[in-house]
Motif scaffolding. Sequence first.
Motif, short mmCIF file in Angstrom:
data_model
loop_
_atom_site.label_atom_id
_atom_site.label_comp_id
_atom_site.label_asym_id
_atom_site.label_seq_id
_atom_site.Cartn_x
_atom_site.Cartn_y
_atom_site.Cartn_z
N GLY A 136 7.38 -7.16 -2.49
CA GLY A 136 6.86 -5.78 -1.96
C GLY A 136 7.22 -4.84 -3.00
N LEU A 137 8.41 -4.91 -3.80
CA LEU A 137 8.67 -3.76 -4.77
C LEU A 137 7.72 -3.96 -5.96
N ALA A 138 7.44 -5.31 -6.12
CA ALA A 138 6.66 -5.67 -7.34
C ALA A 138 5.20 -4.84 -7.01
N LEU A 139 4.59 -5.13 -5.82
CA LEU A 139 3.63 -4.55 -5.24
C LEU A 139 3.38 -3.19 -5.54
N ALA A 140 4.58 -2.52 -4.92
CA ALA A 140 4.69 -1.10 -5.17
C ALA A 140 4.49 -0.48 -6.52
N ALA A 141 5.21 -1.38 -7.46
CA ALA A 141 5.29 -0.83 -8.86
C ALA A 141 3.48 -1.17 -9.40
N LYS A 142 2.97 -2.06 -8.79
CA LYS A 142 1.66 -2.01 -9.31
C LYS A 142 0.67 -1.13 -8.81
N LEU A 143 0.98 -0.49 -7.67
CA LEU A 143 0.49 0.51 -7.22
C LEU A 143 0.58 1.85 -7.83
N ASP A 144 1.27 1.97 -9.00
CA ASP A 144 1.71 3.22 -9.80
C ASP A 144 2.41 3.97 -9.25
N LEU A 145 3.65 3.43 -8.79
CA LEU A 145 4.62 3.89 -7.89
C LEU A 145 5.29 5.30 -8.68
#
Length: 258
Positions: A136-145
Amino acid sequence: MMEFIPSTFGVSQDALTIAFLVFLRVGAMMAVLPAFGERSIPQNIRLALTLCFTIIVAPVVSADLIPLASEQGIIGRGLATEVLAGLAVGIVLRIFVMILEMAGAMIAQSTSLSQMFGGGAVDAQPVVGHMLLVGGLALAAKLDLHVRVVEILIMSYDYVPAGTFIGAGDLSEWGLQHIRTGFSMAFSLSAPFVIASLVYNVALGVINRAMPQLMVAMVGAPAITLGGMVLMLITLPLLLQIWRRGFDLLLMNPFGVF
């Protein structure tokens, strides 16, 4: 110190006060922010990130903070109001990441995978929850967090102006809404495993009733473990995508109740 820095670096007292107020809100938010505020990240890195966010946000919101910068006692009031506002926003985002940990705990308990491979996380948790959290954190970073965090910080000054306390009613309603959403989504994500575990245990009970001589525990324990691992392989990518969509919606409108 507050008089020495402006004269040394050629900045005004008001500009320094504005930067300090923004730093308080950003620092409190960074303490609990997903990805950037993890305890596995060294403190000096988190401090550097906080300063970077402050440098970006301060010029944008300075126009709203200029009237407050010249008031007497704004520093003391800012220590209370800005820290509270930053923590409130950060905790709302953290709750949505905790959904993955709650779902992982439910999955591990229902499929006998609580102790699989041990735990590699900073906090003690089942490895399923750790896998979901890292994904989830990797996906959040991919979302330009990082870009969304800047947007949320700037938006927060419209909903919670600097130097003002969040209303207790607004804060409780805001928090309860996100907590309800968190528990609901956590159970929804773990539902395939809970249903599979229920069906498995009912079937095991029927078999044990029909064949008392069969040691169903020895036969059933490997079956539920294997079935849980296969179900993880099939469903975890889909569950993370569902969570990602929810987190994206939260980032677009974190102040829904306000």
